[in-house]
Motif scaffolding. Structure first.
Motif, short mmCIF file in Angstrom:
data_model
loop_
_atom_site.label_atom_id
_atom_site.label_comp_id
_atom_site.label_asym_id
_atom_site.label_seq_id
_atom_site.Cartn_x
_atom_site.Cartn_y
_atom_site.Cartn_z
N ASP A 1 -41.12 48.25 -14.95
CA ASP A 1 -39.73 49.68 -14.84
C ASP A 1 -40.37 50.31 -16.41
N TYR B 1 -28.46 50.67 -14.57
CA TYR B 1 -28.99 51.80 -14.04
C TYR B 1 -28.55 53.05 -13.32
N GLY B 2 -29.30 54.24 -13.02
CA GLY B 2 -29.05 55.70 -12.56
C GLY B 2 -28.49 55.31 -11.56
N ASP B 3 -28.78 54.57 -10.31
CA ASP B 3 -27.85 54.13 -9.48
C ASP B 3 -26.90 53.36 -9.19
N SER C 1 -26.64 50.09 -10.11
CA SER C 1 -26.83 48.93 -10.79
C SER C 1 -26.68 48.30 -12.04
N PHE D 1 -28.47 43.57 -7.25
CA PHE D 1 -29.97 42.92 -7.53
C PHE D 1 -29.35 41.28 -7.09
N LEU E 1 -36.11 42.31 -14.31
CA LEU E 1 -36.91 43.78 -14.93
C LEU E 1 -37.91 42.52 -16.12
N ASP F 1 -41.42 57.16 -13.73
CA ASP F 1 -40.84 56.03 -13.92
C ASP F 1 -41.49 55.08 -12.65
N THR G 1 -38.25 53.04 -10.15
CA THR G 1 -37.72 54.33 -9.47
C THR G 1 -38.77 54.47 -7.91
N TYR H 1 -37.56 62.33 -7.76
CA TYR H 1 -36.17 62.76 -7.88
C TYR H 1 -36.73 64.62 -8.41
C1 LIG Z 1 -31.16 57.74 -12.88
C2 LIG Z 1 -31.03 57.31 -11.20
N1 LIG Z 1 -30.14 58.16 -10.23
N2 LIG Z 1 -30.55 57.38 -9.50
C3 LIG Z 1 -29.36 58.17 -8.52
C4 LIG Z 1 -31.46 56.54 -9.15
C5 LIG Z 1 -31.76 56.01 -7.93
C6 LIG Z 1 -31.99 56.54 -10.32
C7 LIG Z 1 -33.43 55.79 -11.06
C8 LIG Z 1 -32.82 54.36 -11.64
O1 LIG Z 1 -31.84 53.82 -11.02
N3 LIG Z 1 -33.59 53.68 -11.75
C9 LIG Z 1 -33.32 52.23 -11.58
C10 LIG Z 1 -32.58 51.20 -10.48
C11 LIG Z 1 -32.67 50.36 -10.85
C12 LIG Z 1 -33.40 49.39 -11.78
C13 LIG Z 1 -34.70 50.36 -12.25
N4 LIG Z 1 -34.61 51.71 -12.51
#
Ligand SMILES: Cc1nn(C)c(C)c1CC(=O)Nc1ccccn1
Length: 331
Positions: free
Chosen positions: A36, A80-82, A84, A117, A126, A220, A223, A227
């Protein structure tokens, strides 16, 4: 020294993520990690992870390794941004990727992982390839595998050759001329945010004219999707019959039968075209005839992300020299 290892899609149908085999400890324990470039923690499912949170993942058991050492009093926690997340404690141990060995790599052992996860059975952890400034270990932040390996590499680089629905490669320490065509276009990287941040020279939707407006974002590998600013995303889906921005599914969806245009992005003077087939990510739920787009809006994120959908259209050199740069080539 050099290293080379496969980047294997975790699902044969959709390129959700890619995993790469690594070995940890003595005797070697093999895990499949998601490399990652958008983060800088190396964390693994481990013997410290509650069994209720493990569903088929391989785990690292430091107590079974004669070379493991607890990094006493050190902890980590990452979101993380999502949304998780994971957290835990830290060991150091021998670590190898594709024949490239690092003697005392910080291995962040999960004591807690979030549900996404747990349910992703093919990902055992990761491996962060962002800048080490982003590492979350306290009280002393740790170096990434790449930063630890750099001094052993002929050239302080790694390359990503991700592929559509097939295994690609991560190479460390060399640039394989057989993996790309034409010249590599190098662009500056701003390392301050801790990501591989670069500026794309613009975009085009399908056969439309190229808009030369700069787009700053991050390369990235961790991801799945791309986006970008809403103006670009709406211009793209205006060309897709039946596309809508679904609050229910959290992004642009369209009938899986729709004809999608390709998407072109610029790096310097070079143009990269993401084929239409890469722009449909997956059905919103198994078997649905509604598909989720590979291009989504970055408006809620705060950063533009060139994820796997874009990276698999190119051969990408992550040049860890000072100053760092990103190299892009067609393939
Ligand atoms: C920053 C971001 N916002 N949103 C909606 C997304 C999907 C992201 C990118 C993100 O979360 N990537 C990630 C997730 C888990 C492990 C590694 N990379």
């Amino acid at each position: 020294d050099t290293g080379s290892a496969a980047a294997v899609p975790i699902d044969p149908r959709f390129d959700i993520a890619y995993v790469t085999p690594v070995t940890i400890g003595t005797p070697p324990q093999t895990l499949q990690l998601d490399f990652d470039t958008g983060s800088s923690d190396l964390w693994v499912f481990s013997s410290h992870t509650p069994t209720s949170q493990i569903r088929g993942q391989e785990i690292y058991t430091p107590d079974k390794s004669t070379t493991s050492k607890l990094l006493d009093g050190h902890t980590w926690s990452i979101t993380y941004g999502d949304g998780s997340a994971s957290r835990g404690n830290v060991y150091t141990d021998n670590f190898t990727v594709g024949g490239l060995a690092v003697a005392s790599q910080a291995i962040q052992c999960a004591q807690q992982v979030s549900s996404s996860f747990t349910t992703e059975e093919s990902i055992d952890g990761l491996l962060g390839l962002g800048f080490s400034t982003l590492n979350t270990v306290n009280p002393a932040s740790q170096l990434t595998f790449f930063d630890n390996a750099k001094s052993k590499l002929g050239s302080p680089v790694f390359t990503a050759d991700l592929k559509n629905k097939q295994a690609g490669t991560y190479d460390f320490g060399f640039i394989d001329k057989a993996k790309y065509t034409g010249e590599i276009t190098y662009v500056p990287v701003n390392p301050d945010p801790g990501y591989w941040t670069f500026t794309s020279s613009g975009y085009a939707v399908g056969s439309g004219n190229f808009s030369g407006s700069p787009i700053t974002g991050i390369a990235d590998t961790g991801t799945s999707l791309v986006y970008l600013p809403t103006a670009i995303v709406t211009a793209y889906y205006r060309q897709v019959q039946g596309a809508t921005n679904s609050r229910n599914y959290g992004g642009y969806v369209f009938p899986c039968s729709a004809t999608l245009p390709p998407f072109t992005f610029g790096v310097g003077e070079t143009k990269f075209t993401i084929p239409a087939s890469y722009m449909s990510y997956a059905p919103v739920t198994d078997g649905s005839s509604t598909c989720f787009g590979g291009l989504q809006s970055s408006s809620g994120i705060g950063v533009n992300i060139w994820g796997d959908v874009a990276l698999k259209a190119a051969f990408v050199v992550f040049n860890g020299a000072n100053p760092p740069t990103l190299g892009w080539a067609t393939k």
